[in-house]
Structures are given as structure tokens and as C-alpha cells.
Design a protein around this motif. Structure first.
Motif, PDB file in Angstrom:
ATOM      1  N   LEU A 167      -1.047  -7.037  -5.535  1.00  0.00           N
ATOM      2  CA  LEU A 167       0.095  -6.264  -5.039  1.00  0.00           C
ATOM      3  C   LEU A 167       0.290  -6.447  -3.544  1.00  0.00           C
ATOM      4  O   LEU A 167       1.411  -6.605  -3.068  1.00  0.00           O
ATOM      5  N   PHE A 170       2.377   1.760  -3.468  1.00  0.00           N
ATOM      6  CA  PHE A 170       1.340   2.282  -4.369  1.00  0.00           C
ATOM      7  C   PHE A 170       1.077   3.757  -4.096  1.00  0.00           C
ATOM      8  O   PHE A 170       0.960   4.565  -5.021  1.00  0.00           O
ATOM      9  N   THR A 171       0.992   4.135  -2.825  1.00  0.00           N
ATOM     10  CA  THR A 171       0.727   5.523  -2.464  1.00  0.00           C
ATOM     11  C   THR A 171       1.857   6.436  -2.921  1.00  0.00           C
ATOM     12  O   THR A 171       1.608   7.559  -3.390  1.00  0.00           O
ATOM     13  N   PHE A 175      -4.373  -4.255  -7.432  1.00  0.00           N
ATOM     14  CA  PHE A 175      -4.050  -3.975  -6.035  1.00  0.00           C
ATOM     15  C   PHE A 175      -4.169  -5.186  -5.125  1.00  0.00           C
ATOM     16  O   PHE A 175      -3.301  -5.394  -4.271  1.00  0.00           O
ATOM     17  N   ALA A 209       0.830  -1.207   0.000  1.00  0.00           N
ATOM     18  CA  ALA A 209       0.000   0.000   0.000  1.00  0.00           C
ATOM     19  C   ALA A 209       0.867   1.262   0.000  1.00  0.00           C
ATOM     20  O   ALA A 209       0.561   2.236  -0.692  1.00  0.00           O
ATOM     21  N   ALA A 255      -8.668  -5.078  -0.186  1.00  0.00           N
ATOM     22  CA  ALA A 255      -7.954  -4.175  -1.101  1.00  0.00           C
ATOM     23  C   ALA A 255      -8.769  -2.908  -1.338  1.00  0.00           C
ATOM     24  O   ALA A 255      -8.218  -1.799  -1.334  1.00  0.00           O
ATOM     25  N   LEU A 259      -7.639   0.882  -0.441  1.00  0.00           N
ATOM     26  CA  LEU A 259      -7.617   1.934  -1.465  1.00  0.00           C
ATOM     27  C   LEU A 259      -8.482   3.115  -1.046  1.00  0.00           C
ATOM     28  O   LEU A 259      -8.071   4.275  -1.193  1.00  0.00           O
ATOM     29  N   GLY A 277      -1.850  -0.459 -11.057  1.00  0.00           N
ATOM     30  CA  GLY A 277      -1.791  -0.727  -9.623  1.00  0.00           C
ATOM     31  C   GLY A 277      -3.166  -0.847  -9.004  1.00  0.00           C
ATOM     32  O   GLY A 277      -3.399  -1.701  -8.140  1.00  0.00           O
ATOM     33  N   ILE A 278      -4.095   0.000  -9.451  1.00  0.00           N
ATOM     34  CA  ILE A 278      -5.467  -0.069  -8.934  1.00  0.00           C
ATOM     35  C   ILE A 278      -6.119  -1.386  -9.363  1.00  0.00           C
ATOM     36  O   ILE A 278      -6.747  -2.070  -8.552  1.00  0.00           O
TER      37      ILE A 278
END
Length: 111
Positions: A68, A13-14, A65, A10, A76, A80, A61-62
Motif C-alpha cells: 500500500l 489506512f488510518t 501494508f 498511511a 511498514a 503501523l 490493509g494490515i
């Protein structure tokens, strides 16, 4: 160990989203303030290409996710949405600071 992998994914991704969001203002800045000593590649093409590539990675990525971070689709989605909530809360806080305490707002990121 499992929770660490969730939050590591996470966080990665952020960070990718943050890089995407900061690459677009570079394009806009150099479009409004042309740099005479720098080439078109450095001031427009490369930042725009970076924004587009990062945008594709964010979309991927979304979509991926859950893979990931290694969790179910429900968890997930919750993670998100919590990331989106934190971003929106930060934007609202910055807006409030800008309006109510402009001196503090001006110092953000300059320390």
C-alpha cells in the motif's frame, strides 16, 4: 515524492481504521436506543454490514501494508506501530481529560 506516497497510504489506512472504529458504536447505539421511525435495515443491518466490510478491509490493509505504501516490511511495521501508538496516546489523553477536566472533555468534537 516517495515520502508523500508513504504518508498518503498511511493516512488512507488510518482513515479506514477510524471509519471501522466509528461504525461499531452506531450498531451498539441503535441496539440500545431503537428508533421507531427507522427500519431495521438502517439501524442495525446496514451499520453491522459496514462494520464487517470495513473490518475485512482493515485486515487486508494490515496484511498488504508494505504494498500500500511501497516500502519494506520493516518500515511498514514501524509505520503501523506508530499509528497504533498515536491512537493509544489519544485514548489515554481523552481519559485524562475526562477525569481531570470534564468540561473540556464534553466539548471535544462539538465545536
Amino acid at each position: 515524492m516517495e515520502i508523500y506516497s508513504w504518508f498518503a497510504g498511511a493516512a488512507a489506512f488510518t482513515i479506514m481504521v477510524a471509519m471501522t472504529l466509528t461504525s461499531l458504536p452506531a450498531v451498539i447505539y441503535f441496539k440500545k436506543n431503537p428508533a421507531r421511525t427507522m427500519s431495521q435495515w438502517k439501524t442495525f443491518s446496514a451499520p453491522l454490514l459496514a462494520f464487517l466490510a470495513l473490518s475485512v478491509m482493515v485486515v487486508l490493509g494490515i496484511i498488504n501494508f508494505p504494498s500500500l505504501i511501497g516500502v519494506s516490511q520493516l518500515l511498514a511495521n514501524i509505520m503501523l506501530l506508530s499509528s497504533l501508538f498515536i491512537f493509544v496516546a489519544g485514548v489515554i489523553t481523552a481519559g485524562m481529560l475526562r477525569r481531570k477536566n470534564p468540561d473540556v472533555y464534553q466539548r471535544i468534537g462539538r465545536q
